[in-house]
Motif scaffolding. Structure first.
Motif, short mmCIF file in Angstrom:
data_model
loop_
_atom_site.label_atom_id
_atom_site.label_comp_id
_atom_site.label_asym_id
_atom_site.label_seq_id
_atom_site.Cartn_x
_atom_site.Cartn_y
_atom_site.Cartn_z
N ALA A 3 0.84 -1.20 0.00
CA ALA A 3 0.00 0.00 0.00
C ALA A 3 0.87 1.25 0.00
O ALA A 3 0.62 2.22 -0.74
CB ALA A 3 -0.92 -0.01 1.22
N SER B 102 2.73 1.54 -3.41
CA SER B 102 1.78 1.81 -4.49
C SER B 102 1.43 3.28 -4.54
O SER B 102 1.36 3.89 -5.62
CB SER B 102 0.51 0.97 -4.30
OG SER B 102 0.79 -0.40 -4.46
N GLU B 103 1.25 3.86 -3.36
CA GLU B 103 0.96 5.30 -3.31
C GLU B 103 2.18 6.11 -3.74
O GLU B 103 2.07 7.07 -4.51
CB GLU B 103 0.54 5.69 -1.89
CG GLU B 103 0.19 7.17 -1.77
CD GLU B 103 -0.28 7.54 -0.37
OE1 GLU B 103 -0.51 8.75 -0.13
OE2 GLU B 103 -0.40 6.66 0.50
N LYS B 104 3.35 5.71 -3.27
CA LYS B 104 4.57 6.46 -3.57
C LYS B 104 4.90 6.47 -5.06
O LYS B 104 5.36 7.49 -5.60
CB LYS B 104 5.75 5.86 -2.79
CG LYS B 104 7.06 6.61 -2.96
CD LYS B 104 8.14 6.09 -2.03
CE LYS B 104 9.43 6.88 -2.19
NZ LYS B 104 10.49 6.43 -1.26
N SER C 282 2.61 5.74 -7.51
CA SER C 282 1.37 5.91 -8.29
C SER C 282 0.95 4.63 -9.00
O SER C 282 0.67 4.61 -10.20
CB SER C 282 1.53 7.06 -9.31
OG SER C 282 1.84 8.26 -8.65
N TYR D 75 -3.89 0.33 -6.44
CA TYR D 75 -3.84 -0.56 -5.28
C TYR D 75 -5.24 -0.93 -4.83
O TYR D 75 -6.12 -0.06 -4.71
CB TYR D 75 -3.10 0.12 -4.12
CG TYR D 75 -3.23 -0.60 -2.79
CD1 TYR D 75 -2.47 -1.74 -2.53
CD2 TYR D 75 -4.15 -0.16 -1.82
CE1 TYR D 75 -2.60 -2.41 -1.32
CE2 TYR D 75 -4.28 -0.83 -0.61
CZ TYR D 75 -3.50 -1.96 -0.37
OH TYR D 75 -3.63 -2.63 0.83
#
Length: 598
Positions: free
Chosen positions: A49, A52-54, A56, A59
């Motif tokens: 998670a 995935s955010e870092k 882009s 997720y």
């Protein structure tokens, strides 16, 4: 998997649950191999998670309500990591071709004898006039570091759905293996902590572990072993199933991080010597069994003999020791673990714990009994886990809430298993002890009480450092951080850049300022002498003939090891500046071991 030669002669072994959980994302694009623990699916999911955010990346959470969630979490994290690493590698290669500074910094990381280093340096010396040629050279010669994974074979708890036991493939280690096997990775699984026949047999379920006619393996097996006999037994066991062990990773029994699996007095030097002398025997024995098994299974037979690598790790701290091990024992790689805990670019450690590690001295590192596995565990004084554990003990609330249950392996109270660090277990054991209070001395009572309450929740404590470093929320009971460095870290006393540590490994810099650091073999010898002293001192049962024989065998093996080191020093070009001191130290510990009365 590539035919390109490894860029480096060292690797970063697995450390704890969290400390190398994302090391490949940090260092693989430099060609540095590292190993990720995959037993904690909850940590893997949270890291997926986060990254995935870092980066882009889309997720979708895999909750515990999803069928086979444990394996799926691991597969998805490894695939995410693989995607990120490959993207970083492509970007890094472009940057090398565009920036002279980046190229120079990368060259500074490479081993001095590296053909890759020499080739890239020629481009610098020629003014990089032919950019297309440089791009082609980079594409042809640069390789990614391996994204290897680790499974501690004993951490293979049965799992239940209500009161119904799930099939064996849903056990923790089995699910971890399936998670790796179903991933996109073309790398290795490192099996540690001894043989698990049931788990080893499960490898046969996955085609990626079998070779094709060219000997190519999509996924490889690495065994972490303590001696040659263990390697031969396990290697043959797997070969009989058509499974090839691509690397035997020899680790010092005591001069290492994490759990300490002491040998019967066999020292690192003689163990490595046996591997050197019997390497071909190991290769031939396992290869013959492999061909028979593949023939029976009607699977492709490799045209040529399958290769094996031999590596070593545990207590290595100088470039001279690194080069000595490579040359004297013809090793393929050296594991550098604990020193990288002081390298933020390489490992996941929170700032407070990293500072504690940097300031720690020899006496701050010790073998503890905090592991619920009942195996000695390398520990560091002053970690935050000690504070929170003692606080609960003082408040008569000893034990962990045990949210993850990976080490719930004790069957004393129920068929599902219970962790000896849990409050439930400790409450029950303390109650039994209190019933005996009037029958034993105060000192015996306190000793028994401490043995119950000293166990730590490793499942949470070994994961928390990563959450803290990444500023991720930590839910549930406060456990603080557990960390398990090897005693070699006492001689590293600052935070280092990746470049500083790698240059130290290759002898192009020196980050170790302590002049009193013993040679890695001498340090391990001392630890084995101290280990025997402590075992005899704390032994409370009646000394049987078998126990006395075991201790005398231990002493004899230590003495054989000391004799081996004396002869080794007389015949090596290494350690010339301190050979006299080493001979004196060997004689000192020989006198110590022989003075132990059994």
């Amino acid at each position: 998997m590539s035919n390109k030669k490894n860029s480096h002669s060292f690797h970063i072994p697995v450390m704890g649950l969290a400390f190398t959980i994302d090391s490949p994302i940090r260092v693989a694009h430099y060609g540095i191999s590292s190993t990720v623990s995959i037993i904690d699916d909850d940590l893997a999911e949270k890291m997926r998670a986060f990254y995935s955010e870092k980066f882009s990346i889309p997720y979708q959470e895999i909750t515990q309500k999803i069928q086979d969630y444990r394996a799926k979490r691991i597969t998805n994290y490894l695939n995410t990591m693989d995607s990120i690493v490959n993207e970083k590698f492509e970007n890094f290669k472009k940057e090398l071709a565009e920036s002279k500074t980046t190229l120079e910094n990368y060259i500074a990381l490479l081993p001095n004898k590296s053909d890759l280093k020499k080739g890239l340096q020629e481009f610098i010396d020629s003014g990089i006039s032919m950019k297309d040629t440089l791009i082609n050279y980079i594409e042809k010669n640069l390789s990614l570091g391996e994204i290897d994974v680790n499974i501690m074979t004993k951490v293979d708890k049965d799992n239940y759905e209500g009161d119904v036991q799930l099939p064996t493939e849903f056990n923790d280690a089995h699910a971890s293996l399936r998670g790796f096997a179903n991933s996109n990775l073309k790398s290795s699984v490192v099996l540690s902590a001894g043989m698990n026949p049931r788990l080893y047999s499960y490898f046969e379920s996955f085609p990626d572990f079998f070779p094709d006619e060219n000997g190519f393996l999509k996924k490889k097996i690495i065994l972490k072993v303590s001696d040659y006999r263990s390697a031969l037994i396990q290697g043959n066991f797997l070969a009989k199933k058509g499974l090839w062990v691509s690397e035997y990773r020899i680790e010092s029994g005591l001069n290492c991080g994490g759990h300490a699996f002491a040998t019967e007095g066999f020292l690192m030097g003689p163990i490595l010597q046996e591997f050197k002398e019997k390497r071909q025997e190991l290769l031939q024995s396992t290869h013959d069994l492999l061909i028979k098994a593949l023939t029976i299974k009607e699977l492709p037979l490799p045209e040529n003999s399958m290769p094996i690598k031999i590596s070593a790790q545990g207590g290595v701290g100088t470039a001279e020791e690194h080069n000595f091990l490579l040359e004297e024992y013809r090793l393929d790689s050296i594991g550098w673990g604990s020193p990288f805990l002081l390298v933020p670019e390489a490992t996941s450690v929170d700032a407070e714990t990293r500072k504690l590690l940097a300031n720690a001295k020899e006496d701050d590192f010790y073998l503890s009994n905090i592991s619920p596995l009942g195996v000695p565990f390398n520990s560091l004084k002053g970690v935050t886990n000690d504070f929170w554990k003692q606080k609960r003990i003082n408040e008569n609330k000893a034990g962990s809430s045990c949210p993850k249950k990976f080490l719930a392996l004790n069957k004393s109270y129920n068929k599902e298993g219970i962790c000896t660090a849990s409050k439930k277990y400790q409450d029950a054991e303390l109650e039994k002890l209190n019933q005996q209070k009037s029958e034993i001395s105060t000192s015996d009572f306190e000793i028994k009480q401490q043995k119950i309450t000293e166990k730590s929740c490793l499942c949470v404590g070994l994961a928390n450092a990563s959450y803290l470093e990444h500023e991720m929320p930590i839910k549930g009971q406060q456990q603080g951080v557990v960390i398990c460095p090897g005693p070699n870290l006492a001689y590293f006393d600052a935070e280092y850049s990746l470049k500083e540590m790698v240059q130290h490994i290759y002898g192009n810099a020196n980050v170790m300022l302590q002049e009193n650091r013993p040679n890695l073999f001498v340090k391990e010898l001392k630890m084995y002498v101290d280990y025997l002293k402590n075992e005899i001192r704390t032994f409370t049962d009646e000394k049987s003939a078998n126990q006395l024989k075991k201790w005398n065998t231990y002493k004899n093996n230590i003495n054989l090891g000391i004799e081996y080191y004396h002869n080794l020093l007389k015949n090596t070009a290494f350690f010339k500046n301190n050979q006299d001191t080493m001979h004196q130290q060997l004689d000192f510990y020989k006198a110590e071991i022989n003075a132990i009365n059994i």
